[in-house]
Design a protein around this motif. Structure first.
Motif: not given
Ligand SMILES: Nc1ncnc2c1ncn2[C@@H]1O[C@H](COP(=O)(O)OP(=O)(O)OP(=O)(O)O)[C@@H](O)[C@H]1O
Ligand SMILES: [Mg+2]
Lengths: 243, 239
Positions: A75, A78, A85, A91, A107, B119-120, B122-130, B133, B137-138, B141
């Motif tokens: 993390r 990242r 992508f 989202f 973050v 892909t959703q 991965e997009a979250g992880l790639a932004l540094g979210l755990s 998280q 957050y992703v 909802v």
């Protein structure tokens, strides 16, 4: 110290070897284009760089972080390595501003009071200042992709990775996204971009890398790379694109 | 000779019916709140938790989905005292109904979580979210949005199923009606009124789900007339 250094990277999916010993080094401020046939391992390499994909051998160091270890170390990495992508991956339940500020807020703990300014700052870099309140499905593909770039920029990354970010777009929309990337290059952002846009690679990338069968087959400064390809594989790969 | 309906003796017991209705509302509301929380938690564990915990969750779900609610009520109310746990009828009812709903809603939530494209995540992880998280957050909802009609349908079943708690004499509407019936002998009238109250309750509960949905999915849900709750709409294909 280079922004990205990959050494002897090997990765396989089960019994299928995909990366067979990659060596690649990217200096700060470099823009490196990765080209190659479908299945040559371009996306896999990019995903290894930010730890989305585990690998078996070799080492990767990016933005001062080694790609290894616990998820909390990944993390940290990242936070400083953005990724955009092919499918935008915005989202859908969040508007543009919330898409952009989610990661900075949760973050990095950026306070809400600073978020408006951050949103305006990154949206202006992609030319979409007036779209902060829009939802992803109200935007064109090109606009969504530019928001995705803005979302990455909001984390203030040191390196950005782009995986065929224009491949899902109609030809008339690719231009606006490529223009945004070219402006980032102009501003000195270190970038690695997998692309099928040869003329763009030639024009914007400082260096271009041809991947073939899981290896860096040929690389060079973009001008000479395209005008005098050395290997027959690269020659036949770029031949259809030359006219 | 046609049967002469006479609601007067039943309506004379209106205070008991009102009390029963209120008790049913509380019993259902508490069971729904607890059951949905259990369902969401176990669904998250089954999708993204350690293997042993996911297996434990799956066992719980199977146990409660393959036995009747009535038997679960009996086990908890009559059976637990033998293990030293003595619960009041009302508490036992809340526990049994919550656990029952928890099992059913686990599967509903899980379907929603699994429907979110990788892909959703991965997009979250790639932004540094755990991972947590990303879930919070992703994924949650959009996942809820997909399964909202199925979930609210299940909640309606829970509201109506709460009548089974009368079998262990938990205070609620069906028990109140049964008592009135046994004393007035006006079976048809009593249970017609009870049925009408249940219909009214489902309408009120569904209106509440609709309002909650409006808030949860406030990303410009198209305006829906209140009497055709949003729950009946299919979620849009894309999330
Ligand atoms: N998750 C996966 N599981 C198994 N095999 C995979 C997986 N992802 C990719 N591969 C395989 O790895 C190889 C390289 O895939 P990769 O996506 O890196 O190629 P690429 O160069 O990005 O191709 P394209 O230009 O089509 O995007 C392919 O043979 C592909 O089938
Ligand atoms: Mg690819």
């Amino acid at each position: 110290m280079p922004a990205l250094r990959i050494e002897k990277l090997r990765k396989s999916y089960g019994a299928l070897p995909v990366l067979k010993g990659i060596d690649l080094s990217v200096e700060n401020g470099d823009v490196v284009a990765i080209i190659g046939r479908s299945g040559s391992g371009k996306s896999t390499m990019l995903r290894c760089i930010n730890g989305l994909e585990p690998f078996q051998e070799g080492s990767i160091e990016v933005a001062g972080h080694r790609v290894e270890g616990s998820s909390s170390r990944l993390r940290e990495l990242r936070k400083e390595v953005g990724m955009v992508f092919q499918g935008y991956n915005l989202f859908p339940h969040l508007n543009v501003a919330d898409n952009i500020t989610l990661a900075p807020r949760v973050v990095k703990g950026v306070p809400r009071a600073e978020c408006d300014a951050l949103v305006q700052q990154v949206l202006s870099r992609v030319g979409l200042e007036e779209k902060a309140g829009a939802y992803p499905d109200e935007l064109s593909g090109g606009q969504q992709q530019r928001v995705a770039i803005a979302r990455s920029l909001a984390m203030k990354p040191k390196v950005m990775l782009f995986d065929e970010v224009t491949s899902a777009l109609d030809p008339e929309l690719t231009g606006e996204v490529l223009k945004t990337i070219a402006e980032l290059a102009e501003a000195g952002m270190t970038m690695v971009l997998v692309t099928h846009e040869m003329s763009f690679a030639r024009r914007v990338a400082t260096r271009t890398v041809f991947m073939h069968e899981g290896r860096v087959w040929e690389e060079g400064l973009s001008e000479t790379f395209f005008s005098s390809p050395q290997t027959p594989e690269l020659q036949s790969f770029i031949a259809p694109n030359l006219n | 000779m046609a049967y002469q309906m006479n609601f007067t003796p039943v309506l004379a017991r209106a205070p008991e019916l009102v009390e029963g209705t209120i008790n049913t509302v509380f019993l259902s509301a508490q069971s729904i709140a607890i059951g949905v929380t259990i369902g969401l938690a176990i669904a998250l564990i089954r999708v993204d938790g350690p293997k042993w915990a996911a297996a434990a969750g799956a066992t719980y779900v199977e146990a409660f989905r393959n036995t009747p609610l009535l038997v679960q009520l009996f086990l908890i109310f009559f059976g637990l005292p033998y293990m030293g746990v003595r619960l009041s009828a009302n508490t036992a009812a809340i526990l049994a109904i919550s656990l029952n709903l928890g099992a059913y809603s686990t599967e509903i939530f899980r379907a929603g979580l699994l429907a979110i494209p990788r892909t959703q995540i991965e997009a979250g992880l790639a932004l540094g979210l755990s991972r947590l998280q990303v879930m919070r957050y992703v994924i949650i909802v959009p996942a809820l949005r997909i399964i909202y009609p199925a979930l609210t349908g299940q909640l309606t079943l829970t509201l109506l199923g709460s009548s089974m708690a009368s079998a262990i004499s938990a205070t609620e509407l069906t028990l109140a009606a049964a008592k009135i019936e046994s004393q007035t002998f006006r079976s048809l009238e009593t249970f017609l009124i009870a049925a009408a109250i249940y219909i009214a309750l489902t309408f009120v509960f569904r209106a509440i789900y609709w309002l909650i949905g409006l808030w949860l999915f406030r990303r410009k849900a198209p305006p829906a007339p209140v009497l055709v709750p949003l729950l009946e709409r299919q979620p849009e294909a894309r999330i």
